[in-house]
Design a protein around this motif. Structure first.
Motif, PDB file in Angstrom:
ATOM      1  N   MET A  20      40.844  55.541   1.954  1.00  0.00           N
ATOM      2  CA  MET A  20      41.845  56.080   2.786  1.00  0.00           C
ATOM      3  C   MET A  20      41.378  57.076   3.896  1.00  0.00           C
ATOM      4  SD  MET A  20      44.971  58.485   1.049  1.00  0.00           S
ATOM      5  CE  MET A  20      46.161  59.258   2.453  1.00  0.00           C
ATOM      6  N   VAL A  21      41.740  56.679   5.201  1.00  0.00           N
ATOM      7  CA  VAL A  21      41.076  57.185   6.275  1.00  0.00           C
ATOM      8  C   VAL A  21      42.076  58.074   6.905  1.00  0.00           C
ATOM      9  CG1 VAL A  21      39.856  57.052   8.406  1.00  0.00           C
ATOM     10  CG2 VAL A  21      39.037  55.662   6.590  1.00  0.00           C
ATOM     11  N   ILE A  22      41.864  59.288   7.140  1.00  0.00           N
ATOM     12  CA  ILE A  22      42.932  60.264   7.851  1.00  0.00           C
ATOM     13  C   ILE A  22      42.212  60.501   9.209  1.00  0.00           C
ATOM     14  CG2 ILE A  22      44.130  62.486   7.683  1.00  0.00           C
ATOM     15  CD1 ILE A  22      43.739  62.370   4.649  1.00  0.00           C
ATOM     16  N   VAL A  23      43.034  60.095  10.181  1.00  0.00           N
ATOM     17  CA  VAL A  23      42.679  60.158  11.630  1.00  0.00           C
ATOM     18  C   VAL A  23      43.211  61.663  12.141  1.00  0.00           C
ATOM     19  CG1 VAL A  23      42.603  59.425  14.076  1.00  0.00           C
ATOM     20  CG2 VAL A  23      41.938  57.705  11.908  1.00  0.00           C
ATOM     21  N   ASP A 226      40.800  50.951   4.155  1.00  0.00           N
ATOM     22  CA  ASP A 226      41.825  50.145   3.729  1.00  0.00           C
ATOM     23  C   ASP A 226      43.369  50.565   4.297  1.00  0.00           C
ATOM     24  OD1 ASP A 226      40.072  48.631   2.155  1.00  0.00           O
ATOM     25  OD2 ASP A 226      40.402  49.926   0.490  1.00  0.00           O
ATOM     26  N   LEU A 227      43.476  51.894   4.288  1.00  0.00           N
ATOM     27  CA  LEU A 227      44.717  52.453   4.706  1.00  0.00           C
ATOM     28  C   LEU A 227      44.408  53.614   5.564  1.00  0.00           C
ATOM     29  CD1 LEU A 227      47.646  53.028   4.086  1.00  0.00           C
ATOM     30  CD2 LEU A 227      47.019  54.499   2.104  1.00  0.00           C
ATOM     31  N   PHE A 228      44.953  53.666   6.684  1.00  0.00           N
ATOM     32  CA  PHE A 228      44.696  54.615   7.614  1.00  0.00           C
ATOM     33  C   PHE A 228      46.060  55.548   7.945  1.00  0.00           C
ATOM     34  CE2 PHE A 228      41.556  51.439   8.210  1.00  0.00           C
ATOM     35  CZ  PHE A 228      40.456  52.235   8.925  1.00  0.00           C
ATOM     36  N   ILE A 229      45.686  56.996   7.786  1.00  0.00           N
ATOM     37  CA  ILE A 229      46.943  57.686   8.082  1.00  0.00           C
ATOM     38  C   ILE A 229      46.594  58.241   9.470  1.00  0.00           C
ATOM     39  CG2 ILE A 229      48.022  59.810   7.283  1.00  0.00           C
ATOM     40  CD1 ILE A 229      47.843  57.407   5.176  1.00  0.00           C
ATOM     41  N   ASP A 230      47.680  58.149  10.198  1.00  0.00           N
ATOM     42  CA  ASP A 230      47.396  58.350  11.910  1.00  0.00           C
ATOM     43  C   ASP A 230      47.985  60.022  11.937  1.00  0.00           C
ATOM     44  OD1 ASP A 230      47.237  59.070  14.464  1.00  0.00           O
ATOM     45  OD2 ASP A 230      48.347  57.264  14.987  1.00  0.00           O
ATOM     46  N   CYS A 231      47.376  60.945  12.304  1.00  0.00           N
ATOM     47  CA  CYS A 231      47.535  62.455  12.207  1.00  0.00           C
ATOM     48  C   CYS A 231      46.884  62.785  13.380  1.00  0.00           C
ATOM     49  CB  CYS A 231      47.090  63.161  11.114  1.00  0.00           C
ATOM     50  SG  CYS A 231      47.710  62.979   9.482  1.00  0.00           S
ATOM     51  N   SER A 232      46.836  62.088  14.419  1.00  0.00           N
ATOM     52  CA  SER A 232      46.377  62.033  15.974  1.00  0.00           C
ATOM     53  C   SER A 232      47.091  62.854  16.762  1.00  0.00           C
ATOM     54  CB  SER A 232      45.885  60.858  16.499  1.00  0.00           C
ATOM     55  OG  SER A 232      46.895  60.165  16.601  1.00  0.00           O
ATOM     56  N   GLY A 233      48.444  63.542  16.210  1.00  0.00           N
ATOM     57  CA  GLY A 233      48.980  64.451  17.025  1.00  0.00           C
ATOM     58  C   GLY A 233      50.066  63.459  18.147  1.00  0.00           C
ATOM     59  N   PHE A 234      50.374  64.167  19.183  1.00  0.00           N
ATOM     60  CA  PHE A 234      51.224  63.330  20.201  1.00  0.00           C
ATOM     61  C   PHE A 234      50.432  62.116  20.759  1.00  0.00           C
ATOM     62  CE2 PHE A 234      53.176  67.761  21.234  1.00  0.00           C
ATOM     63  CZ  PHE A 234      54.409  67.224  20.338  1.00  0.00           C
ATOM     64  N   ARG A 235      49.210  62.050  20.734  1.00  0.00           N
ATOM     65  CA  ARG A 235      48.380  61.021  21.407  1.00  0.00           C
ATOM     66  C   ARG A 235      48.782  59.642  20.472  1.00  0.00           C
ATOM     67  NH1 ARG A 235      42.025  59.568  21.463  1.00  0.00           N
ATOM     68  NH2 ARG A 235      42.041  57.620  22.555  1.00  0.00           N
ATOM     69  N   SER A 236      49.021  59.870  19.208  1.00  0.00           N
ATOM     70  CA  SER A 236      49.407  58.522  18.509  1.00  0.00           C
ATOM     71  C   SER A 236      48.431  57.590  18.563  1.00  0.00           C
ATOM     72  CB  SER A 236      51.168  58.306  18.661  1.00  0.00           C
ATOM     73  OG  SER A 236      51.572  57.393  17.689  1.00  0.00           O
ATOM     74  N   LEU A 237      47.133  58.046  18.256  1.00  0.00           N
ATOM     75  CA  LEU A 237      46.106  56.803  18.541  1.00  0.00           C
ATOM     76  C   LEU A 237      46.359  55.690  17.933  1.00  0.00           C
ATOM     77  CD1 LEU A 237      43.189  56.270  19.700  1.00  0.00           C
ATOM     78  CD2 LEU A 237      42.282  57.545  17.550  1.00  0.00           C
ATOM     79  N   LEU A 238      46.741  55.770  16.770  1.00  0.00           N
ATOM     80  CA  LEU A 238      46.807  54.280  15.750  1.00  0.00           C
ATOM     81  C   LEU A 238      47.937  53.399  15.896  1.00  0.00           C
ATOM     82  CD1 LEU A 238      44.853  55.274  12.536  1.00  0.00           C
ATOM     83  CD2 LEU A 238      43.841  54.443  14.907  1.00  0.00           C
ATOM     84  N   ILE A 239      49.089  54.151  15.293  1.00  0.00           N
ATOM     85  CA  ILE A 239      50.296  53.712  15.525  1.00  0.00           C
ATOM     86  C   ILE A 239      51.074  53.535  16.715  1.00  0.00           C
ATOM     87  CG2 ILE A 239      51.957  56.003  15.541  1.00  0.00           C
ATOM     88  CD1 ILE A 239      52.187  53.033  12.819  1.00  0.00           C
ATOM     89  N   GLY A 240      50.557  54.196  17.736  1.00  0.00           N
ATOM     90  CA  GLY A 240      51.161  54.043  19.104  1.00  0.00           C
ATOM     91  C   GLY A 240      50.219  53.150  20.147  1.00  0.00           C
ATOM     92  N   GLU A 241      49.023  53.716  20.283  1.00  0.00           N
ATOM     93  CA  GLU A 241      48.115  53.249  21.088  1.00  0.00           C
ATOM     94  C   GLU A 241      47.479  52.080  20.686  1.00  0.00           C
ATOM     95  OE1 GLU A 241      45.015  55.683  22.686  1.00  0.00           O
ATOM     96  OE2 GLU A 241      46.280  57.027  23.433  1.00  0.00           O
ATOM     97  N   THR A 242      47.206  51.894  19.617  1.00  0.00           N
ATOM     98  CA  THR A 242      46.576  50.881  19.019  1.00  0.00           C
ATOM     99  C   THR A 242      47.577  49.593  18.582  1.00  0.00           C
ATOM    100  OG1 THR A 242      44.814  51.928  18.179  1.00  0.00           O
ATOM    101  CG2 THR A 242      44.984  49.852  17.340  1.00  0.00           C
ATOM    102  N   LEU A 243      48.664  50.049  17.682  1.00  0.00           N
ATOM    103  CA  LEU A 243      49.433  49.033  17.317  1.00  0.00           C
ATOM    104  C   LEU A 243      50.797  48.768  18.009  1.00  0.00           C
ATOM    105  CD1 LEU A 243      49.494  49.891  13.353  1.00  0.00           C
ATOM    106  CD2 LEU A 243      48.136  47.999  14.847  1.00  0.00           C
ATOM    107  N   GLY A 244      50.871  49.868  19.004  1.00  0.00           N
ATOM    108  CA  GLY A 244      51.883  49.411  19.860  1.00  0.00           C
ATOM    109  C   GLY A 244      53.464  49.716  19.508  1.00  0.00           C
ATOM    110  N   VAL A 245      53.685  50.398  18.483  1.00  0.00           N
ATOM    111  CA  VAL A 245      54.953  50.688  17.884  1.00  0.00           C
ATOM    112  C   VAL A 245      55.537  51.736  19.047  1.00  0.00           C
ATOM    113  CG1 VAL A 245      56.184  51.866  16.071  1.00  0.00           C
ATOM    114  CG2 VAL A 245      53.980  50.516  15.710  1.00  0.00           C
TER     115      VAL A 245
END
Length: 519
Positions: A20-23, A226-245
Motif C-alpha cells: 500500500m503506497v500513500i502519496v 498494489d494499492l495507491f492512496i492519493d493524498c497529494s492535496g489539490f494537485r490530485s496527482l494520481l486520481i486527477g492528473e494521472t487517471l483523469g477523473v
C-alpha cells in the motif's frame, strides 16, 4: 479447492494486497498511515510506504475538528492528554457564528443537545411553544456546550449521569495541523510504516489496465505498489492528473474560492473560549481558531467579489494579536472528484475534493474515507462492487455536507453587499429545499440516511440564521402552558448553574497536565 460458495483461502492470499503506497504526507497522509498500520498491522505480508517531499508544502494552517476526531484518536490508542500537549490543542464545544444572520447578531452551533426531550417529542417544539407564549429566551440558553463555551469553561462530559446537563454535550479539538501530522508520523513509523523522502516526477501505469504500477522519484527510485492512496492535496496527482477523473464544481452554490491565512499571537490573559469563531465579512467569512500557543486566522472569500489585497487587509485589521507569519494564499474550488476510487487508486483529503472549512469537516472527510476503505478493503482483483459503493457513499458525504454549508449562506437577512445578495437569493439544492420547507411548516427537523450533521445541528443553524417555524408538534400541548414555561425556566437555570461550576479551559488543561510541550 474450497467449498462451493466459500472463498478458497489460498486463492485469497494470492490476491491479497501486499503493498500500500500513500502519496503525500500532511494530515491526510499520516492519518491514513497511522490508522492502517494500527488496525491492519496483522494482515499477512502487508507493507505500507508513504512518499512525501519536504520541498512540497501542505495546505494545513491549523485545524478545527468535530467530535468524531475523538473516535479516530481512540481507534489509534492515543492518550487524549498527550495528544493535547503534543499538538498545542485546545478544546472545542462548537462554532460561534457572528454577523451571519445580520450585522451584530451571533449564535453558537453547539456539540450536543438542547434541553431534554419531553412527551415523546423533541425539545425544540416546547421551545417554539414557549416563544408563542412570550418566552424570548435564546435557543443557546438550553445548550450545555453553548453556555459553557461562551463562559470559557470546559470539562469532559459525564455519560454516567444521563439526567445531568453534563451528559448532553460532546467536544472536539482545535490543534496545530503540522504538529498533528508529525505526531501521527512518529506513531505510524513505530508501527512499521516506511517513509520515503522524495519528489515524484513520473507515474507509471500498466499498458492494458491503466492501473498505477509505480511512482518514480526525482532521483530515479521506483516505488511499486498494489494499492495507491492519493493524498497529494489539490494537485490530485494520481486520481486527477494521472487517471483523469473529472471534478464536480459546486461554485454556483458555494461561491467562495480563495482563502488567506495568517496566525497571530495570543492576547495576554486567560485562554480563549473553547469555540471556533466564524465571522461573516462582505464577500465571505473569517475563521478564528484559538490554540494554546497561537491563534489561527483566515479569510475565506469570493474572488468575484473581492480582491486578494482587500481580503488580506480586512483580515489583518481583525487579528487579536501580532502576525506570526506572512500571508498564506490558497486557491480552491468547492466540489469533489467524480470518483474517489478509480482502478487501484483511492483519493483521500484534498485530492478527492474540497468543502470550505465553515463547519470544520475536512478532517472528518479524511476519517470517513479511511473508515470506508477499511470496510471495503480490496484484494488485487479490485472488484467493482466495493469500488462503486465507496464512490457512492463518498459522494453522499460531500453532498450532505454541501447542503448544510449552503444553509448558512441561503438563510440570511444580509443585503449589504453583492455577495450576500447572491447568496440570499440562490436556488438551494433539492435536499436543502426540502429541509427548509419542513422546518418552516412545523418546526420539524429530519436527519437523512445517517448523515453527518444531526437534527440538533440543523436546528441550531436554521434557528440561528433567523428562520421562523409556523408551528410546532401538537404533542407539545400535552403540557399545560404554565408547566411549559416553568420547565423552560428550570432547564435554563440548571444549564447555567452547571456551566458556572465548571473549571475554565485553562484550569482544566492544567489539571489534566495537558499544557503544550514547547519546541
Amino acid at each position: 479447492m474450497g467449498r462451493i460458495g466459500r472463498p478458497d483461502r489460498a486463492a485469497m492470499n494470492d490476491y491479497a494486497i501486499r503493498k500500500m503506497v500513500i502519496v503525500g504526507g500532511g494530515t491526510a497522509g499520516w492519518m491514513t498511515a497511522a490508522a492502517f498500520s494500527r488496525v491492519f498491522s496483522a494482515l499477512p505480508g502487508l507493507h505500507i510506504e508513504l512518499v512525501e517531499s519536504d520541498a512540497i508544502g501542505t495546505v494545513g494552517v491549523g485545524e478545527a475538528s468535530i467530535p468524531d476526531i475523538c473516535l479516530f484518536n481512540n481507534l489509534l490508542g492515543i492518550d487524549e492528554n498527550e495528544f493535547v500537549r503534543q499538538t498545542g490543542a485546545t478544546y472545542k464545544l462548537g462554532i460561534e457564528f457572528v454577523d451571519w444572520t445580520r450585522l451584530g447578531h451571533r449564535y453558537v452551533h453547539p456539540f450536543g443537545h438542547y434541553g431534554i426531550d419531553m412527551m415523546g417529542i423533541e425539545f425544540q417544539h416546547f421551545w417554539l411553544k414557549g416563544k408563542g407564549l412570550g418566552d424570548n429566551s435564546l435557543l443557546d440558553a438550553y445548550s450545555m456546550a453553548a453556555v459553557a463555551g461562551k463562559a470559557g469553561r470546559f470539562m469532559r462530559p459525564h455519560s454516567d449521569q444521563p439526567n445531568s446537563p453534563l451528559s448532553k454535550f460532546s467536544y472536539a479539538f482545535q490543534f496545530d495541523a503540522g504538529r498533528y501530522a508529525k505526531y501521527l508520523r512518529a506513531r505510524a513509523e513505530a508501527q512499521g510504516v516506511k517513509r520515503t523522502e522524495g519528489k515524484i516526477t513520473k507515474v507509471e501505469q500498466d499498458n492494458e489496465s491503466g492501473f498505477v504500477t509505480a511512482v518514480v522519484l526525482e532521483n530515479g527510485t521506483h516505488i511499486t505498489g498494489d494499492l495507491f492512496i492519493d493524498c497529494s492535496g489539490f494537485r490530485s496527482l494520481l486520481i486527477g492528473e494521472t487517471l483523469g477523473v473529472g471534478f464536480e464544481d459546486w461554485t454556483p452554490w458555494l461561491p467562495c474560492d480563495r482563502a488567506v491565512a495568517i496566525p497571530c499571537t495570543h492576547p495576554e490573559g486567560e485562554l480563549s473560549e473553547p469555540l471556533t469563531r466564524s465571522t461573516a465579512r462582505p464577500a465571505g467569512w473569517q475563521w478564528r481558531i484559538p490554540l494554546q500557543h497561537r491563534i489561527g486566522n483566515g479569510h475565506v472569500y469570493s474572488s468575484m467579489h473581492m480582491s486578494s489585497d482587500e481580503a488580506t487587509s480586512l483580515l489583518l485589521a481583525h487579528l487579536d494579536g501580532e502576525p506570526l507569519a506572512d500571508p498564506n494564499y490558497i486557491r480552491f474550488t468547492a466540489g469533489h472528484r467524480h470518483k474517489a476510487w478509480e482502478k487501484n487508486v483511492v483519493a483521500l483529503g484534498l485530492a478527492g475534493g474540497f468543502l470550505e472549512p465553515l463547519e470544520s469537516t475536512a478532517i472528518h472527510l479524511v476519517q470517513a474515507g479511511i473508515a470506508r476503505l477499511m470496510t471495503l478493503f480490496p484484494t488485487r482483483e479490485f472488484r467493482r462492487e466495493e469500488i462503486d459503493r465507496f464512490n457512492r457513499e463518498s459522494i453522499e458525504d460531500y453532498s450532505e455536507i454541501r447542503d448544510f454549508l449552503v444553509l448558512h449562506y441561503k438563510a440570511t437577512e444580509r443585503n449589504d453587499s453583492a455577495f450576500w445578495d447572491y447568496c440570499r437569493t440562490l436556488e438551494p439544492p433539492p435536499g436543502l429545499a426540502d429541509k427548509l420547507a419542513m422546518f418552516r411548516s412545523s418546526g420539524r427537523v429530519f436527519r437523512e440516511n445517517n448523515e453527518l450533521f444531526t437534527e440538533t445541528s440543523w436546528l441550531s443553524v436554521m434557528v440561528g440564521q433567523g428562520m421562523e417555524a409556523d408551528g410546532y408538534h401538537p404533542a407539545a400541548d400535552l403540557l399545560p402552558d404554565n408547566e411549559t414555561m416553568n420547565r423552560l425556566a428550570h432547564i435554563r437555570s440548571v444549564v447555567q448553574g452547571t456551566a458556572d461550576a465548571m473549571p475554565t479551559q485553562s484550569e482544566f488543561l492544567i489539571q489534566q497536565g495537558s499544557v503544550m510541550v514547547k519546541g
